[in-house]
Design a protein around this motif. Sequence first.
Motif, PDB file in Angstrom:
ATOM      1  N   GLN A  57       0.827  -1.199   0.000  1.00  0.00           N
ATOM      2  CA  GLN A  57       0.000   0.000   0.000  1.00  0.00           C
ATOM      3  C   GLN A  57       0.867   1.256   0.000  1.00  0.00           C
ATOM      4  O   GLN A  57       1.884   1.333   0.688  1.00  0.00           O
ATOM      5  N   LYS A 388       5.730   3.733   1.437  1.00  0.00           N
ATOM      6  CA  LYS A 388       4.872   2.567   1.254  1.00  0.00           C
ATOM      7  C   LYS A 388       4.911   1.687   2.503  1.00  0.00           C
ATOM      8  O   LYS A 388       5.772   1.832   3.368  1.00  0.00           O
ATOM      9  N   ASP A 396      -6.076 -10.092   1.239  1.00  0.00           N
ATOM     10  CA  ASP A 396      -6.427  -8.926   0.429  1.00  0.00           C
ATOM     11  C   ASP A 396      -7.217  -9.428  -0.783  1.00  0.00           C
ATOM     12  O   ASP A 396      -6.677  -9.618  -1.861  1.00  0.00           O
ATOM     13  N   GLY A 401      -3.990  -3.827  -2.439  1.00  0.00           N
ATOM     14  CA  GLY A 401      -2.851  -3.503  -1.610  1.00  0.00           C
ATOM     15  C   GLY A 401      -3.198  -3.186  -0.176  1.00  0.00           C
ATOM     16  O   GLY A 401      -2.306  -2.949   0.644  1.00  0.00           O
ATOM     17  N   ILE A 402      -4.489  -3.166   0.155  1.00  0.00           N
ATOM     18  CA  ILE A 402      -4.937  -2.898   1.516  1.00  0.00           C
ATOM     19  C   ILE A 402      -5.499  -4.191   2.104  1.00  0.00           C
ATOM     20  O   ILE A 402      -6.448  -4.765   1.550  1.00  0.00           O
ATOM     21  N   ASP A 407      -9.333  -2.472   5.410  1.00  0.00           N
ATOM     22  CA  ASP A 407      -9.914  -1.909   4.192  1.00  0.00           C
ATOM     23  C   ASP A 407     -11.392  -1.588   4.432  1.00  0.00           C
ATOM     24  O   ASP A 407     -12.185  -2.474   4.766  1.00  0.00           O
ATOM     25  N   GLY A 423      -5.388   1.250  -2.877  1.00  0.00           N
ATOM     26  CA  GLY A 423      -4.117   1.129  -2.166  1.00  0.00           C
ATOM     27  C   GLY A 423      -3.016   1.999  -2.710  1.00  0.00           C
ATOM     28  O   GLY A 423      -1.936   2.079  -2.105  1.00  0.00           O
ATOM     29  N   ARG A 424      -3.278   2.690  -3.829  1.00  0.00           N
ATOM     30  CA  ARG A 424      -2.257   3.559  -4.426  1.00  0.00           C
ATOM     31  C   ARG A 424      -2.590   5.040  -4.293  1.00  0.00           C
ATOM     32  O   ARG A 424      -1.865   5.882  -4.824  1.00  0.00           O
TER      33      ARG A 424
END
Length: 495
Positions: A57, A388, A396, A401-402, A407, A423-424
């Motif tokens: 993340q 990051k 996940d 990415g979370i 989340d 996540g970005r």
Amino acid sequence: MSADFGFSRDCGVSTVPKTLAGGLAIMRGRVIALLALSLGLLAGAPGPASGETWALQFVDVGSASGISSSLGLIQGYPVIAYSDALGNLKYAALNPQTLTWNLLRVDAGGGYTSLAVDAAGIVHVAYLGATGQLKYWKNNQGQGLIQVIDSETGLGGMGFFNSIQVDGSGVPRVSYYYWKAPDGLPTADRLKFAFASGSSWARTFADPTFGRGRYNSLGLDALGTLYIAYFDGTARRLRLANGAGGIFATQVVDSVGEPGYFNSIAIDRTTSLPRISYIAGTSFQLRYASALTLTPTTSTWSFQDVAGVGPIGDGSVTSLALDSAGNPHISYYDAATTSLKYASRAGGVWTVQTVDSAGDVGAYSSLKLDSSDRPIISYYDATTSALKIAYGNYLDQDGDGIPDVLDSCPSNPDCNSNGIVDGREGGVTQNSQPVARRLPGESIFGCGSLAAMYGSGPPRGGPPPLDLLFLLAPAAYLLRWRFASRARRARPSLP
């Protein structure tokens, strides 16, 4: 003083990011963001990691942040102290209610951050201030306090390498490197130690011998005994200082192959014996040392070379944690592959995994284990100039990415339908942009300025950012040649 990973005779500290001006730094961040979007760096799911499952993340993507990250956990929720492109101390905390990252700018000056969370959930951070002071920030549920731990008169200065821990009574304790004497010359060069005493700090030399104290790491056992691993720059070896009440004895831990760079210490809860991860400078090997017996001045140690790390630079930090069974876990940067690596040992066997390899990633990593012994790592992504975090063995399901447990929208990777994977997106800034700064006495076009625009990343070669090529193409070309040449050396010039 010979060239060192982090500072030089004339330019101060390379890991405290510096800029030409605030406007240029902001322009650089915007150019990076536009280029990243156009190249698809911020869209799509994180790249796969080898080995176990990792959720990756982005925490801070808006200000070229992530240098000197230091990670802690408050009831399982991560918090991170780090530095941004302007050299300011920043703090990221995952909000337990909203499950979003809140980003706070704390102070002007924030290099070499070290964070510890006490049993009450209070955050303690030691860091290098803007004028060479060693400073302390305490955050108690949003109530902040900043103090000066140590400073020097005239042109003197503290800092660079420091490490903070909190004892069972909630008292913060800090080991640190005393560099410059009042005349401004790097003739101090000693290991110091400080602890909070009421509204002030008590300070002493943990090792008063000249040439010792860089790359220090502090550990505390259950009885409050202090252990400091540090590098002896004169004899070029790893040393250990241990004691209580501010009185220390010192000893040599390892003397083979210039050992001791970027060390990290942890104390085994069962045996109360220290464990240390570090880099051997001549072989570029990640090494692990375990104390088998320990007396104040002589001990018995076992050593294992774990993996190669490539040419070492500013961000080649090792971060060690011991799990509930006493097994070691280490995060580190592999300069040979420009990737974040994670090593763990079970049953006497080491396993090395690639956590993130999407670009030049993994410098300044910081590792913690959660209550289930799962690894969580904060680190710097030099490709996108972002902070990051990696979660090991967290489910996940939507691949954004979370981790699902952190989340707010675990079944949809783009909850707000803006075309960017959740996540970005990074966190939300909580206060205004501070004034840009340079280190005192630094010429705009003096040594270090262009390198600072580059992001103050470790000198590992590879191309500079595209926006720097557009803005200062000739200088960027020379900078790239300089970094690439340094990375090709058989041995770097070490302190």
